[in-house]
Design a protein around this motif. Structure first.
Motif, PDB file in Angstrom:
ATOM      1  N   SER A  47       0.859  -1.178   0.000  1.00 10.29           N
ATOM      2  CA  SER A  47       0.000   0.000   0.000  1.00 10.29           C
ATOM      3  C   SER A  47       0.896   1.229   0.000  1.00 10.29           C
ATOM      4  N   LEU A  48       0.741   2.086  -1.012  1.00  4.35           N
ATOM      5  CA  LEU A  48       1.530   3.311  -1.035  1.00  4.35           C
ATOM      6  C   LEU A  48       1.206   4.195   0.160  1.00  4.35           C
ATOM      7  N   ARG A  49      -0.020   4.140   0.620  1.00  2.00           N
ATOM      8  CA  ARG A  49      -0.397   4.914   1.808  1.00  2.00           C
ATOM      9  C   ARG A  49       0.378   4.439   3.036  1.00  2.00           C
ATOM     10  N   ALA A  50       0.498   3.115   3.174  1.00  2.00           N
ATOM     11  CA  ALA A  50       1.223   2.569   4.318  1.00  2.00           C
ATOM     12  C   ALA A  50       2.705   2.926   4.240  1.00  2.00           C
ATOM     13  N   ALA A  88       3.948   5.563   2.743  1.00  2.00           N
ATOM     14  CA  ALA A  88       4.035   7.000   3.038  1.00  2.00           C
ATOM     15  C   ALA A  88       3.919   7.251   4.534  1.00  2.00           C
ATOM     16  N   ARG A  89       3.013   6.529   5.193  1.00  2.40           N
ATOM     17  CA  ARG A  89       2.831   6.709   6.636  1.00  2.40           C
ATOM     18  C   ARG A  89       4.105   6.367   7.389  1.00  2.40           C
ATOM     19  N   ALA A 139       3.030  12.589   3.221  1.00  2.00           N
ATOM     20  CA  ALA A 139       1.684  12.510   2.674  1.00  2.00           C
ATOM     21  C   ALA A 139       1.709  11.517   1.514  1.00  2.00           C
ATOM     22  N   SER A 140       0.634  10.752   1.360  1.00  2.00           N
ATOM     23  CA  SER A 140       0.610   9.753   0.282  1.00  2.00           C
ATOM     24  C   SER A 140       0.781  10.412  -1.083  1.00  2.00           C
ATOM     25  N   SER A 141       0.300  11.652  -1.223  1.00  2.00           N
ATOM     26  CA  SER A 141       0.442  12.342  -2.503  1.00  2.00           C
ATOM     27  C   SER A 141       1.908  12.576  -2.844  1.00  2.00           C
ATOM     28  N   TYR A 146       3.414   9.488  -4.528  1.00  2.00           N
ATOM     29  CA  TYR A 146       2.971   9.344  -5.917  1.00  2.00           C
ATOM     30  C   TYR A 146       3.832  10.157  -6.885  1.00  2.00           C
ATOM     31  N   ARG A 171       0.842   1.605  -7.130  1.00  2.00           N
ATOM     32  CA  ARG A 171       1.388   0.442  -6.435  1.00  2.00           C
ATOM     33  C   ARG A 171       2.110  -0.473  -7.402  1.00  2.00           C
TER      34      ARG A 171
END
Length: 228
Positions: A34-37, A39-40, A45-47, A50, A56
């Protein structure tokens, strides 16, 4: 250093850091990245992530290419180091190198040789790296054949022979289709032996000398090819 050079260096460093965090996620989440994970974990920030990987799948592709290149390089180094040994010993050396890389990087091995990632379609960029180990095995077979170290072998026939003949040119000039099939079989046997160890199929059956198990498999493959 120019401003553009600084930006390029920072981008390269950030790209490597993202991949390093993603590889740690392989250990806990498998290929369910997960790109969000990511980034966290990086405090971003997930952006922002990207900007380095558009999806992904792009991140997975980068990890897959690096893994294939790493195990391919290990196989090639082992073959070069065993160049003065016999051809069968070269094949065994490749097998040991691949196994040792996999034991050191089990989650990367699972990424490239485990179950397919749902929804992921590997792009053309992965083909070259993915074939480095098999082409190293093919090079050993080709050199042994050219040196006259492989005796007459029973030929194969039918549709499978036609399929092998179609790819024989990638192995070298005038390589018999049977040897192409035998080289592919050696690669499959190697992958199966390593995966059996990593994924627990050898538990309670071969626990003490798994290096010996791998060598037994590779010498069997060498005999089938005609190197022994």
């Amino acid at each position: 250093m120019s401003a553009s050079g600084v930006r390029a260096r920072v981008r390269a460093e950030m790209t490597e850091e993202i991949k390093a965090v993603a590889r740690r996620h392989l250990a806990t989440d498998g290929a369910n990245l997960s790109l969000r994970a990511v980034a966290r974990d990086m405090g971003m920030a997930s952006s922002a992530v990207y900007r380095y990987f558009a999806s992904r799948d792009d991140l997975l592709t980068a990890l897959i290419i690096e893994a294939y290149d790493a195990v391919g390089e290990a196989a090639e180094r082992a073959a070069a180091a065993a160049r003065d040994a016999g051809f069968a010993d070269q094949l065994v050396a490749v097998g040991h190198a691949v196994r040792e890389w996999a034991l050191a990087e089990p989650h990367q091995w699972a990424l490239i040789y485990g179950s397919p990632v749902p929804g992921y379609q590997a792009p053309q960029d992965t083909i070259g790296p993915a074939t480095r180990v098999i082409f190293q095995i093919a090079a050993i077979v080709r050199d042994a054949y050219a040196a006259g170290r492989i005796g007459p072998q029973p030929e194969i026939s039918g549709r499978y022979r036609e399929e092998l003949a179609a790819v024989a040119g990638q192995f070298g000039p005038d390589i018999p289709p049977r040897l192409v099939g035998a080289a592919i079989a050696a690669f499959i046997q190697l992958c199966g032996a390593v995966s059996a160890e990593l994924f627990g199929q050898l538990n309670k059956s071969v626990d003490e000398d798994r290096r010996g198990f791998l060598e037994f498999q590779m010498r069997g493959a060498a005999a089938f090819i005609g190197l022994i």
